[in-house]
Design a protein around this motif. Structure first.
Motif, PDB file in Angstrom:
ATOM      1  N   TYR A 103      63.952  49.670  59.557  1.00  0.00           N
ATOM      2  CA  TYR A 103      64.551  50.956  60.021  1.00  0.00           C
ATOM      3  C   TYR A 103      63.774  52.008  59.449  1.00  0.00           C
ATOM      4  O   TYR A 103      63.349  52.181  58.253  1.00  0.00           O
ATOM      5  CB  TYR A 103      65.887  51.182  59.544  1.00  0.00           C
ATOM      6  N   PHE A 104      63.062  52.955  60.240  1.00  0.00           N
ATOM      7  CA  PHE A 104      61.868  53.642  59.778  1.00  0.00           C
ATOM      8  C   PHE A 104      62.291  55.290  59.722  1.00  0.00           C
ATOM      9  O   PHE A 104      61.441  55.986  59.294  1.00  0.00           O
ATOM     10  CB  PHE A 104      60.553  53.413  60.415  1.00  0.00           C
ATOM     11  N   ALA A 105      63.372  55.687  60.774  1.00  0.00           N
ATOM     12  CA  ALA A 105      63.714  57.010  60.699  1.00  0.00           C
ATOM     13  C   ALA A 105      65.103  57.119  60.490  1.00  0.00           C
ATOM     14  O   ALA A 105      65.673  56.307  61.227  1.00  0.00           O
ATOM     15  CB  ALA A 105      63.121  57.437  62.063  1.00  0.00           C
ATOM     16  N   ASP A 106      65.630  58.177  60.004  1.00  0.00           N
ATOM     17  CA  ASP A 106      67.077  58.558  59.851  1.00  0.00           C
ATOM     18  C   ASP A 106      67.301  59.510  60.793  1.00  0.00           C
ATOM     19  O   ASP A 106      66.499  60.327  61.257  1.00  0.00           O
ATOM     20  CB  ASP A 106      67.444  58.824  58.689  1.00  0.00           C
ATOM     21  N   CYS A 107      68.678  59.843  61.174  1.00  0.00           N
ATOM     22  CA  CYS A 107      69.336  60.720  62.193  1.00  0.00           C
ATOM     23  C   CYS A 107      69.881  61.780  61.290  1.00  0.00           C
ATOM     24  O   CYS A 107      70.455  61.681  60.008  1.00  0.00           O
ATOM     25  CB  CYS A 107      69.779  60.171  63.204  1.00  0.00           C
ATOM     26  N   PRO A 108      70.442  62.992  61.877  1.00  0.00           N
ATOM     27  CA  PRO A 108      71.139  63.954  61.062  1.00  0.00           C
ATOM     28  C   PRO A 108      72.360  63.822  60.943  1.00  0.00           C
ATOM     29  O   PRO A 108      73.382  64.377  60.324  1.00  0.00           O
ATOM     30  CB  PRO A 108      70.991  65.363  61.681  1.00  0.00           C
ATOM     31  N   SER A 109      73.015  62.437  61.225  1.00  0.00           N
ATOM     32  CA  SER A 109      74.505  61.939  61.044  1.00  0.00           C
ATOM     33  C   SER A 109      74.813  61.425  59.726  1.00  0.00           C
ATOM     34  O   SER A 109      75.924  60.876  59.775  1.00  0.00           O
ATOM     35  CB  SER A 109      74.760  60.904  62.139  1.00  0.00           C
ATOM     36  N   ALA A 110      73.825  61.491  58.799  1.00  0.00           N
ATOM     37  CA  ALA A 110      74.094  61.079  57.326  1.00  0.00           C
ATOM     38  C   ALA A 110      74.190  59.525  57.638  1.00  0.00           C
ATOM     39  O   ALA A 110      75.082  58.946  56.800  1.00  0.00           O
ATOM     40  CB  ALA A 110      75.398  61.751  56.632  1.00  0.00           C
ATOM     41  N   HIS A 147      75.034  57.416  60.397  1.00  0.00           N
ATOM     42  CA  HIS A 147      75.722  56.818  61.487  1.00  0.00           C
ATOM     43  C   HIS A 147      75.013  56.373  62.905  1.00  0.00           C
ATOM     44  O   HIS A 147      75.267  55.868  63.469  1.00  0.00           O
ATOM     45  CB  HIS A 147      77.124  57.951  61.642  1.00  0.00           C
ATOM     46  N   ASP A 148      73.845  56.778  62.463  1.00  0.00           N
ATOM     47  CA  ASP A 148      72.595  56.179  63.463  1.00  0.00           C
ATOM     48  C   ASP A 148      71.330  56.324  62.975  1.00  0.00           C
ATOM     49  O   ASP A 148      71.058  57.123  62.092  1.00  0.00           O
ATOM     50  CB  ASP A 148      72.800  56.950  64.940  1.00  0.00           C
ATOM     51  N   MET A 149      70.496  55.071  63.184  1.00  0.00           N
ATOM     52  CA  MET A 149      69.241  55.132  63.059  1.00  0.00           C
ATOM     53  C   MET A 149      68.156  54.611  63.973  1.00  0.00           C
ATOM     54  O   MET A 149      68.484  54.340  64.998  1.00  0.00           O
ATOM     55  CB  MET A 149      69.228  54.076  61.777  1.00  0.00           C
ATOM     56  N   ILE A 150      67.102  54.815  63.377  1.00  0.00           N
ATOM     57  CA  ILE A 150      65.712  54.616  64.580  1.00  0.00           C
ATOM     58  C   ILE A 150      65.217  53.332  63.870  1.00  0.00           C
ATOM     59  O   ILE A 150      64.849  53.381  62.729  1.00  0.00           O
ATOM     60  CB  ILE A 150      64.575  55.857  64.656  1.00  0.00           C
ATOM     61  N   ALA A 151      64.889  52.298  64.625  1.00  0.00           N
ATOM     62  CA  ALA A 151      64.080  51.227  64.041  1.00  0.00           C
ATOM     63  C   ALA A 151      63.028  50.631  64.952  1.00  0.00           C
ATOM     64  O   ALA A 151      62.944  50.975  66.242  1.00  0.00           O
ATOM     65  CB  ALA A 151      65.017  49.973  63.918  1.00  0.00           C
ATOM     66  N   PHE A 152      62.141  49.922  64.192  1.00  0.00           N
ATOM     67  CA  PHE A 152      61.065  49.149  65.028  1.00  0.00           C
ATOM     68  C   PHE A 152      61.922  47.787  65.471  1.00  0.00           C
ATOM     69  O   PHE A 152      62.540  47.038  64.578  1.00  0.00           O
ATOM     70  CB  PHE A 152      60.010  48.792  64.046  1.00  0.00           C
ATOM     71  N   ASP A 153      62.093  47.206  66.655  1.00  0.00           N
ATOM     72  CA  ASP A 153      62.754  46.153  66.933  1.00  0.00           C
ATOM     73  C   ASP A 153      61.763  45.091  67.281  1.00  0.00           C
ATOM     74  O   ASP A 153      61.038  45.037  68.217  1.00  0.00           O
ATOM     75  CB  ASP A 153      63.681  46.474  68.064  1.00  0.00           C
ATOM     76  N   TYR A 154      61.641  43.973  66.621  1.00  0.00           N
ATOM     77  CA  TYR A 154      60.789  42.984  66.496  1.00  0.00           C
ATOM     78  C   TYR A 154      61.497  41.861  67.186  1.00  0.00           C
ATOM     79  O   TYR A 154      60.654  40.920  67.629  1.00  0.00           O
ATOM     80  CB  TYR A 154      60.589  42.355  65.125  1.00  0.00           C
ATOM     81  N   ARG A 155      62.554  42.046  68.019  1.00  0.00           N
ATOM     82  CA  ARG A 155      63.161  40.604  68.537  1.00  0.00           C
ATOM     83  C   ARG A 155      62.434  40.154  69.857  1.00  0.00           C
ATOM     84  O   ARG A 155      62.308  39.068  70.111  1.00  0.00           O
ATOM     85  CB  ARG A 155      64.489  41.110  68.936  1.00  0.00           C
ATOM     86  N   ALA A 183      68.605  62.659  67.894  1.00  0.00           N
ATOM     87  CA  ALA A 183      67.893  63.559  66.980  1.00  0.00           C
ATOM     88  C   ALA A 183      67.165  62.745  65.781  1.00  0.00           C
ATOM     89  O   ALA A 183      67.742  61.681  65.276  1.00  0.00           O
ATOM     90  CB  ALA A 183      68.864  64.368  66.481  1.00  0.00           C
ATOM     91  N   VAL A 184      66.382  63.225  65.395  1.00  0.00           N
ATOM     92  CA  VAL A 184      65.576  62.589  64.344  1.00  0.00           C
ATOM     93  C   VAL A 184      65.354  63.469  63.162  1.00  0.00           C
ATOM     94  O   VAL A 184      64.976  64.747  63.295  1.00  0.00           O
ATOM     95  CB  VAL A 184      63.989  61.942  64.692  1.00  0.00           C
ATOM     96  N   HIS A 185      66.006  63.167  62.261  1.00  0.00           N
ATOM     97  CA  HIS A 185      66.063  63.836  60.699  1.00  0.00           C
ATOM     98  C   HIS A 185      64.600  63.786  60.236  1.00  0.00           C
ATOM     99  O   HIS A 185      64.036  64.748  59.688  1.00  0.00           O
ATOM    100  CB  HIS A 185      67.166  63.476  59.983  1.00  0.00           C
ATOM    101  N   GLY A 186      64.309  62.623  59.710  1.00  0.00           N
ATOM    102  CA  GLY A 186      62.931  62.372  59.024  1.00  0.00           C
ATOM    103  C   GLY A 186      62.355  60.807  59.235  1.00  0.00           C
ATOM    104  O   GLY A 186      63.116  60.088  60.060  1.00  0.00           O
ATOM    105  N   ILE A 187      61.111  60.782  59.012  1.00  0.00           N
ATOM    106  CA  ILE A 187      60.263  59.579  59.367  1.00  0.00           C
ATOM    107  C   ILE A 187      60.147  59.208  57.888  1.00  0.00           C
ATOM    108  O   ILE A 187      59.478  59.779  57.366  1.00  0.00           O
ATOM    109  CB  ILE A 187      59.265  59.678  60.220  1.00  0.00           C
TER     110      ILE A 187
END
Length: 183
Positions: free
Chosen positions: A121-128, A130-138, A85-89
């Motif tokens: 890390y560009f988007a957070d999740c509703p878990s406050a 405990h999980d995040m969404i990121a651009f992975d440059y590796r 789930a994505v909370h916000g961008i």
């Protein structure tokens, strides 16, 4: 590299109906469109060039909470089976607490919460947190855009690829009703 008007970059997305501009979203996420100087400054601070498709979307609407909040995931996460789930961008800037260089921006998650330094890390999740969404440059190709990943703090910061790029991530977002939330 994806470039051009936002409508051409995201042709299958109803951009007028994409964002939920509720009071909280406007207060914490949504900022004025970023200038070229702000974009360059935030990129320099974070140490990464932001994906052109993300920049284009932020120039049209700088951060916020999407109406479609669920992204398919290839395996179970601590949030749910089959999706995240994505909370916000986060928008590009420093003014809003939930912006890339704001109080709860990308560096906060790395420096304060111990998230791996894999990109932005560009988007957070509703878990406050405990999980995040990121651009992975590796593993990105030279000149290519980073993949979009879910990082699960509750599972030893396990990284799961959600999409090969930002456009694919946005196109993959689905309404909450598409999932049996909590399973």
């Amino acid at each position: 590299m994806v470039d051009g008007p936002v409508e051409l970059i995201f042709p299958d997305i109803d951009l007028d109906g994409f964002w939920d501009d509720n009071e909280y979203a406007v207060r914490e996420y949504v900022d004025a469109p970023p200038s070229a100087a702000v974009i360059a400054s935030v990129e320099a601070e974070l140490g990464y060039r932001l994906p052109a498709s993300y920049v284009a979307l932020m120039r049209a609407h700088n951060g916020g909470m999407p109406h479609r909040t669920c992204c398919p995931a290839p395996n179970r996460t601590t949030w749910a089976r089959g999706h995240v789930a994505v909370h916000g961008i986060m928008g590009i800037g420093r003014e809003k607490s939930c912006s890339l260089a704001g109080e709860f921006g990308s560096r906060f998650w790395i420096d304060e919460w111990g998230y791996p330094a894999i990109g932005v890390y560009f988007a957070d999740c509703p878990s406050a947190g405990h999980d995040m969404i990121a651009f992975d440059y590796r593993d990105r190709e030279p000149g290519g855009e980073p993949s979009v990943v879910h990082v699960d703090q509750e599972d030893d910061y396990r990284i799961t690829v959600l999409a090969p790029d930002f456009v694919s991530f946005i196109q993959a977002l689905r309404p909450e009703e598409d999932y049996d939330i909590g399973t």
